[in-house]
Design an enzyme around this catalytic site. Sequence first.
Site, PDB file in Angstrom:
ATOM      1  CB  CYS A  96       6.056 -35.671 -42.134  1.00  0.00           C
ATOM      2  SG  CYS A  96       7.029 -35.476 -43.651  1.00  0.00           S
ATOM      3  CB  CYS A 210      13.311 -33.132 -41.276  1.00  0.00           C
ATOM      4  SG  CYS A 210      12.980 -34.857 -41.712  1.00  0.00           S
TER       5      CYS A 210
END
Length: 285
Positions: A96, A210
């Site tokens: 992440c 992302c």
Amino acid sequence: MPSPVLAPVHSTLHRVPDAASVDPAAPILLFDSGVGGLTVLGELRKVLPQAPVIYAADMAGLPYGTKTEAQVTARVAGLLGRMTERFAPRLVCIACNTASTIALGMVREVLEVPVVGTVPAIKPAAAMTRSGVIGLLGTQATIRQAYVDRLEQEFAGGKRLLRYGGPGLVEAAEAKLRGEPVDPAAIIRAAEALRAMPGGEDIDTLVLACTHFPLLEEELTQAFGPHVRFVHGAEGIARRIAQLTAGQEFTRRVPDRALFTGPGEFPGAYGEALARYGLPEGGRF
């Protein structure tokens, strides 16, 4: 559509244990705020198909991009501390960008195992661009980090980096993985916002900052056009994990599994997608 460029990963670790001291059944722990980290798992399966994996999705904390730095740091460090104590992984991957750019330092303080994180792939994007204008599409929390400023200064000097924190994109990616129709509004809004910035019409390279966003590659191509190339880091993360576990034995004594935080039925609408990624079993943490 253009093929994405898969960027090298930035990783940080305390120490790499001696291969002989690692339990062959010790899993690799992949952690994300939701299902975006499955893009990393897909690449990891290619290089280490024999590796046992626990995939942890903090659905109760989703999305991280709208939280403060203090909230993200406390949540990620706390969850990973408890999970490492419970499951004794051989390595932790924070799959992440938001969690990595904010909380990696604190995670290093609380964990005693190697940690691999991922950060926006500005370096390869700067080497690739011909127009000199790079778009960076991330969460609102990621794009404001000083870490991103440092990457820009170090690797994109003389280039123009245009950042946009796309509201609704993480949710769109989650919906797509559940098999639901993707509302194009958030994707169109992101493309229009980047193009409206000074020099935005010249963007030829887009950093997908992302791990959720590669799930929307088809929709992003439609919005940005086939001339824009995408850069993301899933393959590089998988290669780095393989390097750090080189020489270790792998034994899958139990099926790989996905663990979720939060209420609701599990696996629910994610069941089919999780099975495609080799996660037939699941539970909560």
